[in-house]
Structures are given as structure tokens and as C-alpha cells.
Design a protein around this motif. Structure first.
Motif, PDB file in Angstrom:
ATOM      1  N   LYS A 395       0.853  -1.186   0.000  1.00 37.92           N
ATOM      2  CA  LYS A 395       0.000   0.000   0.000  1.00 37.92           C
ATOM      3  C   LYS A 395       0.889   1.236   0.000  1.00 37.92           C
ATOM      4  N   VAL A 396       0.838   1.984  -1.103  1.00 35.93           N
ATOM      5  CA  VAL A 396       1.732   3.121  -1.282  1.00 35.93           C
ATOM      6  C   VAL A 396       0.917   4.403  -1.378  1.00 35.93           C
ATOM      7  N   GLY A 397       1.301   5.407  -0.618  1.00 36.56           N
ATOM      8  CA  GLY A 397       0.672   6.716  -0.688  1.00 36.56           C
ATOM      9  C   GLY A 397       1.513   7.657  -1.526  1.00 36.56           C
ATOM     10  N   ILE A 398       0.862   8.409  -2.409  1.00 40.94           N
ATOM     11  CA  ILE A 398       1.536   9.389  -3.256  1.00 40.94           C
ATOM     12  C   ILE A 398       1.153  10.778  -2.756  1.00 40.94           C
ATOM     13  N   ILE A 399       2.151  11.581  -2.452  1.00 38.60           N
ATOM     14  CA  ILE A 399       1.934  12.888  -1.846  1.00 38.60           C
ATOM     15  C   ILE A 399       2.599  13.952  -2.718  1.00 38.60           C
ATOM     16  N   GLY A 400       1.990  15.099  -2.772  1.00 40.03           N
ATOM     17  CA  GLY A 400       2.562  16.216  -3.522  1.00 40.03           C
ATOM     18  C   GLY A 400       1.522  17.288  -3.725  1.00 40.03           C
ATOM     19  N   ARG A 401       1.982  18.481  -3.974  1.00 41.07           N
ATOM     20  CA  ARG A 401       1.048  19.573  -4.188  1.00 41.07           C
ATOM     21  C   ARG A 401       0.439  19.492  -5.579  1.00 41.07           C
ATOM     22  N   SER A 402      -0.546  20.345  -5.846  1.00 41.85           N
ATOM     23  CA  SER A 402      -1.211  20.358  -7.152  1.00 41.85           C
ATOM     24  C   SER A 402      -0.176  20.587  -8.246  1.00 41.85           C
ATOM     25  N   GLY A 403      -0.265  19.760  -9.286  1.00 42.63           N
ATOM     26  CA  GLY A 403       0.665  19.879 -10.402  1.00 42.63           C
ATOM     27  C   GLY A 403       1.930  19.065 -10.250  1.00 42.63           C
ATOM     28  N   ALA A 404       2.035  18.316  -9.151  1.00 37.34           N
ATOM     29  CA  ALA A 404       3.243  17.524  -8.937  1.00 37.34           C
ATOM     30  C   ALA A 404       3.302  16.304  -9.846  1.00 37.34           C
ATOM     31  N   GLY A 405       2.148  15.863 -10.389  1.00 35.92           N
ATOM     32  CA  GLY A 405       2.129  14.719 -11.295  1.00 35.92           C
ATOM     33  C   GLY A 405       1.484  13.487 -10.703  1.00 35.92           C
ATOM     34  N   LYS A 406       0.819  13.619  -9.550  1.00 45.02           N
ATOM     35  CA  LYS A 406       0.248  12.447  -8.863  1.00 45.02           C
ATOM     36  C   LYS A 406      -0.862  11.805  -9.691  1.00 45.02           C
ATOM     37  N   ASP A 574       1.940   1.438   3.928  1.00 48.67           N
ATOM     38  CA  ASP A 574       3.241   0.774   4.011  1.00 48.67           C
ATOM     39  C   ASP A 574       4.388   1.706   3.635  1.00 48.67           C
ATOM     40  N   ARG A 575       4.151   2.549   2.633  1.00 42.95           N
ATOM     41  CA  ARG A 575       5.217   3.435   2.151  1.00 42.95           C
ATOM     42  C   ARG A 575       4.593   4.702   1.585  1.00 42.95           C
ATOM     43  N   LEU A 576       5.266   5.819   1.785  1.00 40.46           N
ATOM     44  CA  LEU A 576       4.825   7.093   1.259  1.00 40.46           C
ATOM     45  C   LEU A 576       5.862   7.606   0.269  1.00 40.46           C
ATOM     46  N   VAL A 577       5.366   8.105  -0.863  1.00 41.22           N
ATOM     47  CA  VAL A 577       6.237   8.625  -1.917  1.00 41.22           C
ATOM     48  C   VAL A 577       5.873  10.093  -2.130  1.00 41.22           C
ATOM     49  N   ARG A 583       8.872  14.476 -10.291  1.00 41.07           N
ATOM     50  CA  ARG A 583       9.930  13.588  -9.804  1.00 41.07           C
ATOM     51  C   ARG A 583       9.598  13.096  -8.406  1.00 41.07           C
ATOM     52  N   ILE A 584      10.212  11.967  -8.037  1.00 44.33           N
ATOM     53  CA  ILE A 584      10.116  11.468  -6.666  1.00 44.33           C
ATOM     54  C   ILE A 584      11.288  12.045  -5.887  1.00 44.33           C
ATOM     55  N   ILE A 585      10.969  12.771  -4.813  1.00 47.84           N
ATOM     56  CA  ILE A 585      12.058  13.407  -4.060  1.00 47.84           C
ATOM     57  C   ILE A 585      12.250  12.789  -2.677  1.00 47.84           C
ATOM     58  N   GLU A 586      11.238  12.043  -2.210  1.00 46.09           N
ATOM     59  CA  GLU A 586      11.367  11.351  -0.920  1.00 46.09           C
ATOM     60  C   GLU A 586      10.531  10.085  -0.959  1.00 46.09           C
ATOM     61  N   ALA A 587      10.948   9.091  -0.175  1.00 44.81           N
ATOM     62  CA  ALA A 587      10.161   7.865  -0.064  1.00 44.81           C
ATOM     63  C   ALA A 587      10.501   7.182   1.257  1.00 44.81           C
ATOM     64  N   GLY A 588       9.480   6.592   1.886  1.00 42.37           N
ATOM     65  CA  GLY A 588       9.688   5.890   3.143  1.00 42.37           C
ATOM     66  C   GLY A 588       8.384   5.807   3.899  1.00 42.37           C
ATOM     67  N   THR A 589       8.459   5.255   5.131  1.00 41.81           N
ATOM     68  CA  THR A 589       7.268   5.221   5.974  1.00 41.81           C
ATOM     69  C   THR A 589       7.047   6.599   6.587  1.00 41.81           C
ATOM     70  N   HIS A 590       5.903   6.761   7.228  1.00 42.36           N
ATOM     71  CA  HIS A 590       5.579   8.033   7.874  1.00 42.36           C
ATOM     72  C   HIS A 590       6.667   8.413   8.882  1.00 42.36           C
ATOM     73  N   GLU A 591       7.056   7.467   9.735  1.00 42.20           N
ATOM     74  CA  GLU A 591       8.063   7.761  10.754  1.00 42.20           C
ATOM     75  C   GLU A 591       9.407   8.058  10.124  1.00 42.20           C
ATOM     76  N   GLU A 592       9.789   7.307   9.090  1.00 44.77           N
ATOM     77  CA  GLU A 592      11.080   7.539   8.427  1.00 44.77           C
ATOM     78  C   GLU A 592      11.137   8.926   7.795  1.00 44.77           C
ATOM     79  N   LEU A 593      10.055   9.339   7.179  1.00 40.73           N
ATOM     80  CA  LEU A 593      10.048  10.641   6.517  1.00 40.73           C
ATOM     81  C   LEU A 593      10.050  11.776   7.532  1.00 40.73           C
ATOM     82  N   LEU A 594       9.402  11.572   8.678  1.00 37.18           N
ATOM     83  CA  LEU A 594       9.457  12.593   9.719  1.00 37.18           C
ATOM     84  C   LEU A 594      10.877  12.712  10.261  1.00 37.18           C
TER      85      LEU A 594
END
Length: 628
Positions: A395-406, A574-577, A583-594
Motif C-alpha cells: 500500500k503506497v501513498g503518493i503525496i505532492g502539491r497540485s501539479g506535482a504529477g500524482k 506501508d510506504r509514502l512517496v 519527480r520522486i524526491i522522498e520515499a519511506g514510511t511516515h516515521e522515516e520521513l518525519l
């Protein structure tokens, strides 16, 4: 009998027809192939009907001569069999010819012919890519499908029916009068030259004015509809006077085209009347003079005058039919520009069905810019050398502002667009090499902008599984917490509950209700891959919390891509991108990204009310991982 002729042509051919050709004649043939034999038969019968009418005129001339010369006592003995033959032709022959022609024309061709065009054009339009529908108005496309099909029928039937009748009739008339005296042909030849001249002068002008009038009418209608559509804004700003002037300007432009058209009609009508009057006067004068010198009989005069009177009545009708023909040709040519386009996304030759035993997804070096040059620095980066691997069941979450390409990434997975570079694999199968339908059957998606079909609640939910029972439909509705409002729904036709219709794009439902129906539809579909694009954005917090439980249950055993601005809804995946500028600039779990304290951590801290902030400054020069 009627049913037999109505079923001679199947209005819904199932064989693939391909992209319609862009040439006018080829386009007409493309949509006429199924009815060509019947059109040929109809033309033959039309020619026979026209010839039969000419035979009647010839009989009438003979009858006048017989009555003028015969003695009453021996009249029936001398002409009885001829009169009987004429009566049989009048009473039985012509009606049978007209019956056959009318059955073919009205039962076999008239309704089925345009329906074939609508059906084939609709099938072709449904196969167009998403880009086609983004560049076109849905109402305009549907109008072109309907109007072009009718224009094809009118164009071909005028050529094969009307003009066959006129050609046979006029040729026969020339023969009948010329057989008696060649001088009687001269007025007809002069009249024909004048008639063609009138058409050459006026028909193109009428066509241009008609096209201008159609554009003016469309603009006038558009302004009026725009006012009605935005009536709340107009009333809020109390500006009905300006709206009246706005509509009146368009009405004035329309009226100008009406005046131009009517001026042409008046001049054309007067010219045609003068031409017809000269024809009648000249034929009558020649007939009287030749009779005076005993060159022709009274019967010939009767035939000549009757034919001229008939031609006079036909001439105005023919002229308008010719003008209508040119207008229909213009409509067909306009429709070609919309309908005869090759889809930009097509199945490859030999494309196979997609099989998804595991659900692994791999994005490999994707480049996509909606057809814009990626070398132009002024153009935003949509997807730029993006790679991402999603394991089966992850289960992967894709995050980004408007226009990021999600959302673009999700659209590329569904192959709404073709990649410029790179490839997308599902269980090792390139999505570009499988059939589009099989690909989309394996992916369930809930979008942020949910639109429903103007059908019943049942039909909308059952779209996820066409053969589902009512019990399964209601179970999906309960799991999506839609059953509470479904039971209270009704429409103007008195349909209630699952039978209630939702209006165009689901306008009778609130945004949250539409989204719950969409979620129920995906629950019923139960595809192995799930894409959630802001799936709960239109829901209030209480309903969202309840539905989240069902979504988590739905995710079990599936590969999930979840796109969200509300970070709290996907933090437990499971993972957030994190995406930015394609482009993908970060990836990991919620805790890892924090702990990483990058963009995601900044977004999490600055999030207001659970939504993604738009004022975050990011370092777009961060190293982009080759594959997250």
C-alpha cells in the motif's frame, strides 16, 4: 410485411469498422455500405415511378386524340383494350411500384440508415483517448454524431432518390414533346439552362448565409444557456439588464443573417417565377402555332402543357432540395473533422488480455509532458524520469502539491495516455502491450471528481460488476455507508431507493453522496489493484472515519496506490512517496520521513485542518532517487 422490410437492415453492425476516412465520398460510402443494395433497388423503383407518370401523360395525350377523332358508337370497340390497360396501370401498376419504393425507403432505409451511422460513430468516439474529450465539448461531439448521421442519409438519398426521379422525369418530358415536334424542346432546353444558372448564382450564397446563420444561432443559444446556467451569479449581482443586452447583441447578429437569407430567397423566388412563366408562355405559343399549321394534334398540346405545369410545380421544390443537399454536404464535412479522427491510444496488433496473479507494479524511467516539449524551460515538468517499484500487496501513498504529477501517474497506469519514454509493468506485462479493457478491468479507481451516469443508483453501483445481484449491490452500498441516504432518494418519475435516477453527472446528489456511490462501485468491482485519488475528499470527518474502515478492509490482499492531500488519511500506509515537479524526491514510511525532516516533515507540520499546504518552499534540486 412491415416487419420484414424493417429487418432487412441491421442498424447495429457488430463488425469493427475502424476509423472513418476523411474524404467526403469515402466517408459517405463508409456509413452507406450496409444499405447500398437497398438504395440501388429504391433508385430503380423511383425511376420506374417517374417513368410511369410520364406514361400517364402520354396516355392522356392519346386519349384526347381518340376523343377528338373517334365515333361514339365504335369508340370502345376500337380503344377498349387500350383503356383497360391504362386503367390497370393506373389502379394497380403505379400503386404497387409506389408501395415497393415506399417500403424500401421508409421501412428499410429511412430509420435504419442514420442509426447505422450513429452506432458506428458512437462506437468509434467511445474508443477515443481522454485527450480527445478534454479538447472537445461533450454536447458538441454528441451533436456532431447525431447531425452527421442524418446528413449522410439526406445527402445519399437525395442523390439516389430525388435526382433519379428528376433526371428520368425531365429526360422523358423532353422525349415526349420532342417526338411530336422538336421545336417544343427548345423552351425546355432554354429553361434548363436558366434554372442551372439560378442554382449556380443563388445556392452557394444561400449555403454561406445558412452556415453564418447556424454559427449565429449557436452563439445566441450559447449566451442564453450561459445566463441560465449561471442564474445564481446573475441574481447575486442584480445585473439582469446587462444579461439582457448581452443576449440581445447575439440576437441582433442572428437577425442580420435572417434578413440576408430572406433577401436572397425573395430574389431567387421572383427569378424562378419569371423563368417558369416564360417556359409556360413559350411552350403554349409554340404549341398553338404548330397546331394552327396542323403540325401537331390536340393531344400533344395537352401533354406539353401538362408537363410544363408539372415542371413548374417541381422547380421550386427541386431548387430547395439542391440547396438542402449543399447544406447537408457542409454538415457532413464538418462532422468529418470531429468524427474521422484516429484514436491516439489504441491496442497494439495482437494485444493480449492482462493477467494479474500477484499485483506487482513497476514504473521504469517514465517521461510524459502531455505532448509539450520537455526542452522548453517555460513548460512545467509533469513526469520526468520517474521510476517506482510497488510490491504485490503493498500500500503506497503518493503525496505532492497540485501539479506535482500524482494524478497523471494514475492516468498513465490506466493508459489513458501513452508514454513518451519508459514503460509500466504489471506482473511483468507492459501495459502498452495488453488490451485497454483488460487493463482497466484489473484496476479499481475512485477519483476526487466523481461523476455518475444519469441512471439509477442500482445501475451506477452495478457498473463495478454488471452481473451482481441486488443483494450484492446493497451490500456494497452498506459497506460504503451509502445505504442511509439511498433509502430516502426519489426522482420526479416516482422511482425510489435503488431505482431512483441521480441526474446528469449525479447532480441530484451531494458531493459526499456521489463519492460514497463511487466507493460502493469499486467495492463491488473488487479488482486486484486499487487506486484512490482523493477518494474521501468530499466526505465529512465522521463519514470518512466510518468509510476508512471499509477501505482498509478493501485494501487487504490488493496492491494500492493512494493519492491524497489529507496526509492523515494515508500516513499509516506501508510506504509514502513524495512527488514534486514530476519527480520522486522522498520515499519511506511516515516515521522515516518525519525523521528525515525533509519536504514531507515540513508538510506534516504545516498542514492546516488536515490538508496539504500550498505555501511550502521546497528544494527542487534534491537528489532524485532512481527507483523508490
Amino acid at each position: 410485411m412491415f416487419h420484414f422490410f424493417e429487418t432487412l437492415v441491421h442498424p447495429y453492425p457488430q463488425e469493427a469498422s475502424g476509423t472513418p476516412p476523411r474524404g467526403l465520398l469515402a466517408f459517405l460510402y463508409h456509413y452507406s455500405k450496409a444499405v447500398l443494395p437497398l438504395l440501388a433497388m429504391m433508385s430503380l423503383l423511383t425511376g420506374l415511378v417517374s417513368a410511369a407518370e410520364l406514361v400517364f401523360f402520354s396516355y392522356m395525350g392519346d386519349l384526347v386524340d381518340w376523343l377528338a377523332d373517334a365515333e361514339r358508337d365504335g369508340f370502345f370497340a376500337e380503344h377498349g383494350w387500350s383503356l383497360a390497360g391504362m386503367a390497370l396501370l393506373v389502379i394497380f401498376g403505379l400503386p404497387l411500384l409506389v408501395l415497393g419504393q415506399s417500403l424500401l425507403k421508409h421501412q428499410s432505409i429511412f430509420g435504419n440508415y442514420p442509426m447505422i451511422g450513429r452506432w458506428l460513430a458512437h462506437r468509434h468516439i467511445l474508443g477515443q483517448s481522454m485527450l480527445f474529450f478534454q479538447d472537445e465539448f461533450a454536447g458538441r461531439v454528441s451533436q456532431k454524431v447525431m447531425q452527421t448521421a442524418l446528413a449522410v442519409r439526406e445527402t445519399v438519398m437525395k442523390l439516389t432518390d430525388l435526382f433519379v426521379y428528376v433526371l428520368v422525369y425531365f429526360t422523358g418530358a423532353m422525349f415526349l414533346v420532342g417526338r411530336a415536334d422538336p421545336w417544343l424542346m427548345l423552351p425546355l432546353v432554354v429553361w434548363l439552362a436558366g434554372y442551372v444558372g439560378i442554382m449556380i448564382v443563388f445556392v452557394p450564397r444561400l449555403r454561406r448565409v445558412s452556415m453564418a446563420q447556424a454559427n449565429a444561432r449557436a452563439q445566441m443559444t450559447g449566451r442564453i444557456v450561459d445566463s441560465y446556467t449561471n442564474i445564481q451569479t446573475i441574481k447575486l449581482f442584480a445585473d439582469t439588464l446587462r444579461e439582457q443586452e448581452y443576449a440581445r447583441d447575439a440576437m441582433d447578429m442572428f437577425m442580420q443573417t435572417v434578413h440576408r437569407q430572406m433577401r436572397l430567397v425573395t430574389v431567387m423566388t421572383v427569378c424562378l417565377t419569371v423563368l417558369n412563366s416564360l417556359l409556360l408562355a413559350s411552350v403554349a405559343a409554340i404549341a398553338v402555332i404548330t397546331w394552327y399549321f396542323a403540325a401537331i394534334s390536340l393531344g400533344v398540346i395537352a401533354v406539353a402543357i401538362a408537363l410544363v405545369m408539372r415542371i413548374r410545380f417541381m422547380s421550386d421544390w427541386i431548387l430547395w432540395e439542391v440547396a438542402g443537399l449543399f447544406e447537408n454536404i457542409g454538415t457532413v464535412q464538418d462532422g468529418i473533422n470531429t468524427i474521422a479522427r484516429t484514436p491516439t491510444v489504441t491496442d497494439r496488433p495482437g494485444a493480449k488480455e492482462l493477467v494479474v496473479p500477484r499485483g506487482e507494479i513497476r514504473f521504469e524511467h517514465l517521461h510524459f509532458h502531455y505532448g509539450k516539449s520537455r526542452d522548453d524551460e517555460r513548460q512545467p515538468r509533469v513526469i520526468e524520469d520517474l521510476s517506482l517499484a510497488i510490491q504485490p500487496g503493498e500500500k503506497v501513498g503518493i503525496i505532492g502539491r497540485s501539479g506535482a504529477g500524482k494524478s497523471t501517474l494514475a492516468n498513465l497506469l490506466l493508459r489513458f495516455y501513452d508514454l513518451e519514454e519508459g514503460r509500466i509493468l504489471i506482473d511483468g506485462q507492459d501495459v502498452a502491450g495488453v488490451t485497454q479493457e483488460s487493463l482497466r478491468r484489473q484496476i479499481g479507481m475512485v477519483t476526487q471528481d466523481t461523476s455518475l451516469l444519469h441512471r439509477s443508483i442500482r445501475d451506477n453501483i452495478r457498473y463495478g460488476s454488471p452481473h451482481a445481484s441486488d443483494g450484492q449491490v446493497m451490500d456494497a452500498a452498506r459497506r460504503a455507508h451509502a445505504d442511509t441516504f439511498i433509502e430516502t432518494l426519489s426522482d420526479p418519475q416516482g422511482r425510489r431507493g435503488l431505482d431512483a435516477h441521480v441526474g446528469e453527472r449525479g447532480v441530484k446528489l451531494s458531493g459526499g453522496q456521489r463519492q460514497r456511490i463511487a466507493i460502493a462501485r469499486v467495492l463491488l468491482k473488487n479488482a486486484p489493484i486499487l487506486v484512490l485519488d482523493e477518494a474521501t475528499s468530499a466526505l465529512d470527518s465522521e463519514v470518512e472515519a466510518a468509510i476508512q474502515e471499509q477501505l482498509y478492509a478493501l485494501m487487504e490482499g490488493k496492491t494500492v496506490i493512494a493519492i491524497a492531500h489529507r496526509l492523515s488519511t494515508i500516513a499509516m500506509l506501508d510506504r509514502l512517496v513524495v512527488m514534486d515537479k514530476g519527480r520522486i524526491i522522498e520515499a519511506g514510511t511516515h516515521e522515516e520521513l518525519l525523521r528525515h525532516d525533509g519536504l514531507y516533515a515540513a508538510l506534516w507540520r504545516r498542514q492546516s485542518g488536515g490538508f496539504l499546504g500550498e505555501d511550502i518552499e521546497t528544494d527542487t534540486q534534491q537528489k532524485v532517487p532512481d527507483e523508490a
